[in-house]
Design a protein around this motif. Structure first.
Motif, mmCIF file in Angstrom:
data_model
loop_
_atom_site.group_PDB
_atom_site.id
_atom_site.type_symbol
_atom_site.label_atom_id
_atom_site.label_comp_id
_atom_site.label_asym_id
_atom_site.label_seq_id
_atom_site.Cartn_x
_atom_site.Cartn_y
_atom_site.Cartn_z
ATOM 1 N N HIS A 42 -72.519 165.293 48.978
ATOM 2 C CA HIS A 42 -71.982 163.957 49.246
ATOM 3 C C HIS A 42 -72.717 163.282 50.403
ATOM 4 C CE1 HIS A 42 -68.480 165.432 46.871
ATOM 5 N NE2 HIS A 42 -68.400 164.167 46.535
ATOM 6 N N ALA B 68 -82.318 157.776 40.098
ATOM 7 C CA ALA B 68 -82.672 158.244 41.438
ATOM 8 C C ALA B 68 -84.168 158.098 41.705
ATOM 9 C CB ALA B 68 -82.256 159.703 41.595
ATOM 10 N N GLU C 274 -75.200 150.296 45.208
ATOM 11 C CA GLU C 274 -74.374 151.484 44.931
ATOM 12 C C GLU C 274 -73.059 151.086 44.260
ATOM 13 O OE1 GLU C 274 -75.436 154.477 45.274
ATOM 14 O OE2 GLU C 274 -77.228 154.142 46.500
ATOM 15 N N GLN D 83 -74.780 158.727 39.565
ATOM 16 C CA GLN D 83 -74.636 159.087 40.977
ATOM 17 C C GLN D 83 -73.254 158.706 41.508
ATOM 18 O OE1 GLN D 83 -78.030 158.768 43.767
ATOM 19 N NE2 GLN D 83 -79.152 157.756 42.109
ATOM 20 N N VAL E 27 -77.277 164.397 41.639
ATOM 21 C CA VAL E 27 -77.608 163.837 42.958
ATOM 22 C C VAL E 27 -78.334 164.872 43.810
ATOM 23 C CG1 VAL E 27 -76.640 162.993 45.136
ATOM 24 C CG2 VAL E 27 -75.753 162.131 42.970
ATOM 25 N N ARG F 251 -82.671 164.908 45.191
ATOM 26 C CA ARG F 251 -83.021 164.709 46.601
ATOM 27 C C ARG F 251 -84.396 165.316 46.900
ATOM 28 N NH1 ARG F 251 -80.861 160.702 46.901
ATOM 29 N NH2 ARG F 251 -80.525 161.079 44.691
ATOM 30 N N LYS G 95 -76.508 161.887 49.815
ATOM 31 C CA LYS G 95 -76.779 160.743 48.958
ATOM 32 C C LYS G 95 -77.617 159.693 49.695
ATOM 33 C CE LYS G 95 -74.392 157.464 45.974
ATOM 34 N NZ LYS G 95 -73.084 156.964 45.526
#
Length: 486
Positions: free
Chosen positions: A410, A24, A193, A220, A449, A453, A413
């Motif tokens: 979700h 990430a 992804e 992820q 995840v 962030r 992401k």
């Protein structure tokens, strides 16, 4: 750009088959953009996971790159034929098509078809029943399994019939596109992804004669429940070269430390290194914090977070829009409970239920998460119209004007905020009877995840706090063991 020693070999890559494992915030998109600039004569397809990522890519890549989602690839030849009937098939739609109110059969057929549409197989079969998440079907009789397969085929035929009123889901025309085995006019496919790709999309890429570069982060992977499979490790097993991006410029060492504690529970030994600005990890929101994002595990949790914020006089930005969180469905269900059927707007969803009790019974029998989520909120908040009016009145479409951004993990992401708070509606991952195997992996991935962030401040929940404590204890034991050995 000044490329890092990790990025430069990727930018210079001239082989045919590459996997880039990128943690990430490690400059994945920046690296791919640099690759495209370094190969200006190649026709490149950037295959994005969703429209938001596709739009971001389109704003950054040079002109030799075409940015699309897999559904956009399929739209011209197949999707356009179904634009008059696109939509999600509800349980009641399926019941009407099959002429039954056997909710168990309806749910099993729906799950089987969903598994087929995300697969690479040409026909619906046993593999899709047993990969649909319906574990109890492992012991079902042959007659019932045949009935489920036949029902799933009936739904599929109705979806694919342009003249039939039964709704066609977006995944249906994507499946038709994959079955047509298209050859795309590109020299390189950048498959972003890839850890959350489903087999139908991976099959489209695999069919191409172009150079293929798969990019993603296996930790992820958060859409296994949609049929997603980790295409990264699979490609390495097939002989792809492997490179890594482990240096994150999104956050500093503190947030990276939280991520590494979560990754350690997965058995990951390659560390994520935080090279970003000074950061902070805490268990409560720092005093004086202005805008911040709150990430929930569930849609119901997001609604409850928004309710608390509005009650406290704050303005809320809903990531993805307020209607993405079942607000209208909640209102319709309230009208059904009150017997005010004429005021229900979504007749297709709620019309087939004669009363609220029938809806509750169907929710219980099918264990449908959306239906049961709505029931829980209805139970806790009897005056739904007043509640929803307050939520809408205190919401904004301009995130810069909001006090709080609310989102599920979700939906978060690919996004980032200066300050992120992880809410408490995540399951107890240490309850090994309920959370184990793939479920444990999925929940740890969601925590990873969510935590990554944050750019400057991460407010952890109780589950992450326990994970950190266990990681510290394990590290001390390892150091003590090394000291004793020395």
């Amino acid at each position: 750009m000044n490329s890092t020693p990790e990025q430069q070999p990727i930018i210079d890559y001239e082989g045919d088959h590459l996997v880039v494992k990128a943690y990430a915030g490690c400059g994945k998109t920046t690296t791919l953009v640099a690759y495209a600039h370094a190969h200006p004569k190649l026709r490149i397809l950037y295959l994005a996971y969703n429209r938001a990522i596709r739009d971001e890519g389109a704003s950054k890549f040079p002109s030799n790159v075409v940015c699309k989602t897999s559904h956009q690839l399929a739209w011209g030849t197949f999707g356009r034929q179904y634009q008059h009937k696109l939509g999600n098939a509800r349980l009641t739609d399926i019941g009407n098509l099959l002429g039954t109110r056997d909710w168990g059969l309806i749910k099993d057929a729906q799950a089987t078809l969903a598994a087929y549409m995300s697969s690479a197989q040409a026909e619906i079969g046993l593999a899709h029943i047993f990969s649909s998440g319906q574990e109890e079907l492992q012991t079902a009789g042959d007659a019932y399994i045949d009935k489920v397969i036949h029902s799933a085929q009936r739904i599929w035929e109705a979806m694919c019939d342009t003249k039939h009123k039964f709704p066609c889901e977006h995944d249906a025309y994507l499946k038709l596109y994959q079955l047509s085995r298209p050859q795309l006019p590109f020299d390189v496919v950048l498959f972003d992804e890839a850890q959350d790709s489903n087999p139908v999309t991976a099959a489209i890429v695999a069919e191409q004669r172009a150079r293929k570069i798969f990019v993603g982060d296996k930790w992820q992977q958060i859409y296994r429940w949609r049929g997603a499979e980790n295409a990264l490790d699979e490609q390495i097993e097939l002989g792809a070269d492997a490179m890594f991006l482990t240096n994150s410029f999104r956050f500093g060492p503190m947030i990276a430390g939280v991520a590494n504690a979560i990754l350690a529970m997965q058995g990951e030994t390659r560390p994520l290194v935080g090279y970003g600005a000074k950061d902070r990890v805490t268990t409560s929101l720092p005093f004086g914090t202005e805008h911040h994002a709150v990430l929930n595990r569930t849609v119901a949790g997001v609604i409850m977070t928004a309710i608390d914020a509005v009650t406290g006089g704050q303005t809320v930005y809903w990531n993805g829009g307020i209607e993405a969180y079942q607000i209208s469905d909640l209102e319709d269900l309230y009208y059904l409970k009150q017997g005010r059927r004429d005021e229900i707007r979504n007749k297709r969803m709620y019309g087939p239920f004669n009363c609220f009790e029938n809806f509750s019974e169907a929710a219980e029998e099918t264990k449908d998460p959306e239906m049961n989520r709505l029931l829980r909120i209805i139970k806790d908040h009897p005056d739904i119209p007043k509640l929803l009016a307050a939520l809408r009145r205190n919401s904004t479409d301009d995130q810069s004007k909001a006090d709080v951004t609310v989102s599920t993990v979700h939906r978060s992401k690919g996004l980032e905020w200066d300050v992120v708070m992880l809410e408490e509606d995540f399951p107890d991952i240490f309850d090994t009877e309920k959370i184990n195997g793939e479920k444990l992996v999925d929940e740890l991935n969601l925590l990873y995840v969510g935590a990554t962030r944050a750019k400057k401040v991460l407010v952890i929940n109780m589950i992450v706090e326990v994970i950190i404590r266990k990681a510290v204890t394990a590290m001390k034991k390892m150091q003590a063991s090394k000291g004793a050995t020395a």
